[in-house]
Design a protein around this motif. Structure first.
Motif, mmCIF file in Angstrom:
data_model
loop_
_atom_site.group_PDB
_atom_site.id
_atom_site.type_symbol
_atom_site.label_atom_id
_atom_site.label_comp_id
_atom_site.label_asym_id
_atom_site.label_seq_id
_atom_site.Cartn_x
_atom_site.Cartn_y
_atom_site.Cartn_z
ATOM 1 N N LEU A 19 0.838 -1.199 0.000
ATOM 2 C CA LEU A 19 0.000 0.000 0.000
ATOM 3 C C LEU A 19 0.875 1.251 0.000
ATOM 4 C CD1 LEU A 19 -2.741 1.372 0.090
ATOM 5 C CD2 LEU A 19 -2.704 1.189 2.586
ATOM 6 N N ARG A 20 1.961 1.204 0.746
ATOM 7 C CA ARG A 20 2.859 2.374 0.779
ATOM 8 C C ARG A 20 3.428 2.624 -0.626
ATOM 9 N NH1 ARG A 20 6.972 1.341 5.615
ATOM 10 N NH2 ARG A 20 7.105 3.604 5.756
ATOM 11 N N ALA A 21 3.747 1.537 -1.325
ATOM 12 C CA ALA A 21 4.288 1.685 -2.686
ATOM 13 C C ALA A 21 3.213 2.213 -3.635
ATOM 14 C CB ALA A 21 4.839 0.348 -3.176
ATOM 15 N N ALA A 22 1.988 1.705 -3.483
ATOM 16 C CA ALA A 22 0.896 2.148 -4.373
ATOM 17 C C ALA A 22 0.631 3.641 -4.164
ATOM 18 C CB ALA A 22 -0.365 1.330 -4.098
ATOM 19 N N ALA A 42 8.455 4.585 -1.335
ATOM 20 C CA ALA A 42 7.436 3.970 -0.470
ATOM 21 C C ALA A 42 7.787 4.140 1.016
ATOM 22 C CB ALA A 42 7.312 2.485 -0.806
ATOM 23 N N GLY A 43 9.079 4.110 1.333
ATOM 24 C CA GLY A 43 9.505 4.190 2.737
ATOM 25 C C GLY A 43 9.223 5.541 3.371
ATOM 26 N N GLN A 44 8.925 6.544 2.544
ATOM 27 C CA GLN A 44 8.597 7.867 3.099
ATOM 28 C C GLN A 44 7.110 7.986 3.437
ATOM 29 O OE1 GLN A 44 11.106 9.634 -0.408
ATOM 30 N NE2 GLN A 44 10.477 11.359 0.859
ATOM 31 N N VAL A 45 6.346 6.963 3.053
ATOM 32 C CA VAL A 45 4.890 7.035 3.249
ATOM 33 C C VAL A 45 4.505 6.232 4.494
ATOM 34 C CG1 VAL A 45 2.654 6.438 2.221
ATOM 35 C CG2 VAL A 45 4.525 7.242 0.755
ATOM 36 N N PHE A 46 3.832 6.878 5.429
ATOM 37 C CA PHE A 46 3.368 6.217 6.655
ATOM 38 C C PHE A 46 1.845 6.121 6.597
ATOM 39 C CE2 PHE A 46 7.175 6.092 9.318
ATOM 40 C CZ PHE A 46 8.041 6.842 8.510
ATOM 41 N N LEU A 65 0.819 9.788 5.460
ATOM 42 C CA LEU A 65 1.694 10.946 5.643
ATOM 43 C C LEU A 65 2.980 10.671 4.896
ATOM 44 C CD1 LEU A 65 2.192 13.611 7.324
ATOM 45 C CD2 LEU A 65 3.412 12.144 8.930
ATOM 46 N N MET A 66 3.365 11.604 4.025
ATOM 47 C CA MET A 66 4.641 11.470 3.320
ATOM 48 C C MET A 66 5.635 12.425 3.991
ATOM 49 S SD MET A 66 6.957 12.711 1.029
ATOM 50 C CE MET A 66 6.236 14.178 0.372
ATOM 51 N N VAL A 67 6.781 11.910 4.414
ATOM 52 C CA VAL A 67 7.751 12.759 5.116
ATOM 53 C C VAL A 67 9.022 12.879 4.279
ATOM 54 C CG1 VAL A 67 6.801 11.892 7.299
ATOM 55 C CG2 VAL A 67 8.959 10.961 6.463
ATOM 56 N N PRO A 68 9.759 13.986 4.434
ATOM 57 C CA PRO A 68 11.007 14.123 3.671
ATOM 58 C C PRO A 68 11.962 12.964 3.973
ATOM 59 C CG PRO A 68 10.436 16.186 4.778
ATOM 60 C CD PRO A 68 9.490 15.138 5.291
ATOM 61 N N ALA A 69 12.757 12.584 2.973
ATOM 62 C CA ALA A 69 13.646 11.427 3.122
ATOM 63 C C ALA A 69 14.536 11.572 4.358
ATOM 64 C CB ALA A 69 14.484 11.273 1.859
ATOM 65 N N SER A 70 14.963 12.813 4.650
ATOM 66 C CA SER A 70 15.876 13.018 5.782
ATOM 67 C C SER A 70 15.227 12.696 7.124
ATOM 68 C CB SER A 70 16.337 14.483 5.800
ATOM 69 O OG SER A 70 15.194 15.315 5.967
ATOM 70 N N GLU A 71 13.904 12.665 7.159
ATOM 71 C CA GLU A 71 13.199 12.507 8.441
ATOM 72 C C GLU A 71 12.639 11.112 8.655
ATOM 73 O OE1 GLU A 71 13.550 15.046 10.506
ATOM 74 O OE2 GLU A 71 14.633 15.882 8.790
ATOM 75 N N VAL A 72 12.875 10.222 7.679
ATOM 76 C CA VAL A 72 12.225 8.908 7.742
ATOM 77 C C VAL A 72 12.564 8.162 9.039
ATOM 78 C CG1 VAL A 72 12.235 6.597 6.700
ATOM 79 C CG2 VAL A 72 11.902 8.612 5.268
#
Ligand SMILES: Cc1ncc(COP(=O)(O)O)c(C=O)c1O
Length: 465
Positions: free
Chosen positions: A148-151, A166-170, A319-326
């Motif tokens: 789902l995060r990837a979609a 996808a890893g930036q999406v919670f 919630l999508m967060v900036p890569a630096s904050e993952v």
């Protein structure tokens, strides 16, 4: 202390439940065997309690049909729990977003639930349940199903111009969850946060309750007044904005303001939280790219929800967060919110997206809402019969009917509510002194324009236009 005998305790519990209305006349009770098992008591204990309750006329045994609360029971009105009252006449709309307990015409933010493809949804759900292996019974991954995060990441790229992994999406259970996650991860107690005024009441309420300081910043026809925000609280750590369809004025944040907001955030080392709750719905042009798509400094967090594009009972948002904050968000998410959304629900949304239903549904809804927006505005004008109109905004899910400055929109909304029409008073959306009274009228689940004619007539009667 001597407790009453078990059968008497059970008798008291059931009797209280009946007298307070928790158990209603005609309602069926579990079988003696099932109840005894559930409570861990002997069947004889339940039998004894049942005998007392039946003897006093509270219960009625119906043989094979089971035992029910006596449908003819006349309860003393004072012992019965009163139904939840509607807000009393003249009562103030609370600062929190108020929702009636049932679906009502013109309620804001409710999508066209009448045309949601429920059969298809049920089929996808049934398919998932049939295919469940034991791993599906385990705890869901803490930040959401990877698929789902990837979609969502792919959807954001195509639909909102956002480039993310996808890893930036919670995955979250809604806006409050997304906002609380941001606040836990990025703010410290007492930190100031800009909020729009008028703006979505739960946002400022959550921030205040969680120990932060919401700073109301005015909104005009170009959206949030960034200059005013800087003048009032340049040191704020966060700005919460609704750039696509400002909530509730439905204006979009102008490009110079977007640039000014991003410049402030990167100079101040602060964060912008983009609440894109219904950005998909724009009727005059293609949906605008998200503010986050302009962010080159990694200062914008982007929040989306399935409440408007699918249905709010789903409770799935992201919630999508900036890569630096993952990493920081993973830590906080795991600690406070891990696995808050059921895997089955996430999987169903994922399949809905993967099989193309999601894109089709949004396209259909955009077309339908454009029609309902025009039809509702016209029918409302017809009912008002004064030449007065609710200007259809270029996007969003509601109309704004401005009222003459001397009118009390809260009182009018209250009176409309008592007539079964759930519009919202604009003044309740202001953090301080309201600039102007108005009524916010949801059109997306208004399938019958005759309802809007009636609303217009009622408004005319109440305002004396
Ligand atoms: C301004 C705003 N943000 C966010 C949301 C989404 O809330 P949720 O995801 O909890 O349904 C809404 C819903 O009404 C809203 O009006």
């Amino acid at each position: 202390m001597n407790l009453p005998a078990l059968h008497h305790q059970l008798y008291q519990r059931i009797r209280t439940a009946i007298e307070t209305g928790t158990l209603e006349p005609g309602e069926r009770l579990p079988s003696v065997r099932a109840l005894a098992k559930e409570m861990g008591v002997a069947r004889g204990t339940v039998d004894q309690a049942w005998a007392l309750l039946t003897g006093e006329g509270y219960l009625l045994a119906r043989g094979a049909a089971g035992t029910v609360v006596n449908p003819n029971l006349q309860l003393h009105s004072t012992t019965r729990a009163a139904p939840t009252p509607l807000p009393a006449q003249g009562a103030q709309f609370p600062d929190t977003l108020w929702r009636p307990g049932t679906l009502m015409p013109f309620q804001m933010g409710v999508p066209a639930l009448d045309v949601f493809p429920r059969k298809l949804w049920a089929r996808l759900g049934a398919r998932y349940v049939r295919g469940m292996g034991i791993e599906a019974l385990d705890y869901p991954p803490p930040h959401g199903l990877p698929g789902l995060r990837a979609a969502i990441a792919a959807y954001l790229q195509v639909a909102r111009g956002l480039s993310c992994e996808a890893g930036q999406v919670f995955i979250t259970s809604g806006w409050r969850h997304s906002l609380a996650l941001v606040a836990h991860a990025l703010l410290q107690q007492g930190d100031a946060a800009w909020v729009e005024s008028p703006g979505y009441p739960p946002t400022r309420q959550l921030l205040r309750e969680a120990g932060f300081t919401p700073v109301p910043v005015a909104v005009d026809e170009h959206g949030l007044n960034v200059e005013q925000g800087v003048a009032q609280a340049a040191h704020a750590r966060l700005a919460v904005v609704t750039p696509a369809n400002q909530s509730p004025l439905s204006v979009s944040l102008a490009l110079p303001r977007r640039q000014a907001l991003l410049a402030w955030a990167s100079q101040a080392g602060s964060w912008v939280l983009e609440d894109d709750y219904d950005g998909e719905f724009r009727y005059c042009s293609r949906p605008l790219p998200a503010l986050a798509s302009l962010d080159t400094q990694g200062r914008v967090l982007y929040s989306g929800t399935f409440s408007k594009v699918l249905f709010p009972g789903l409770r799935v948002a992201y919630l999508m967060v900036p890569a630096s904050e993952v990493e920081r968000f993973e830590r906080v998410s795991r600690c406070f919110f891990a696995g808050a959304v059921p895997a089955m629900v996430q999987a169903q949304v994922q399949t809905f997206m993967a099989e193309g239903h999601f894109a089709r549904h949004i396209a259909r809804m955009r077309k339908l809402y454009a029609q309902r927006r025009t039809a509702t505005a016209e029918a409302l004008a017809q009912g008002l019969g004064t030449g007065q109109r609710a200007a259809p905004a270029p996007g969003g899910m509601h109309l704004l009917l401005e009222l003459a400055p001397h009118l009390d929109d809260r009182r009018i909304a209250q009176q409309l509510l008592e007539q079964g029409m759930a519009v919202q008073p604009l003044s309740a959306w202001y953090a301080g002194v309201p600039a102007a009274p108005g009524l916010l009228i949801g059109f997306t689940h208004c399938s019958d324009p005759a309802d809007a004619v009636r609303l217009g007539q009622a408004i005319r009667r109440l305002t004396g236009y």
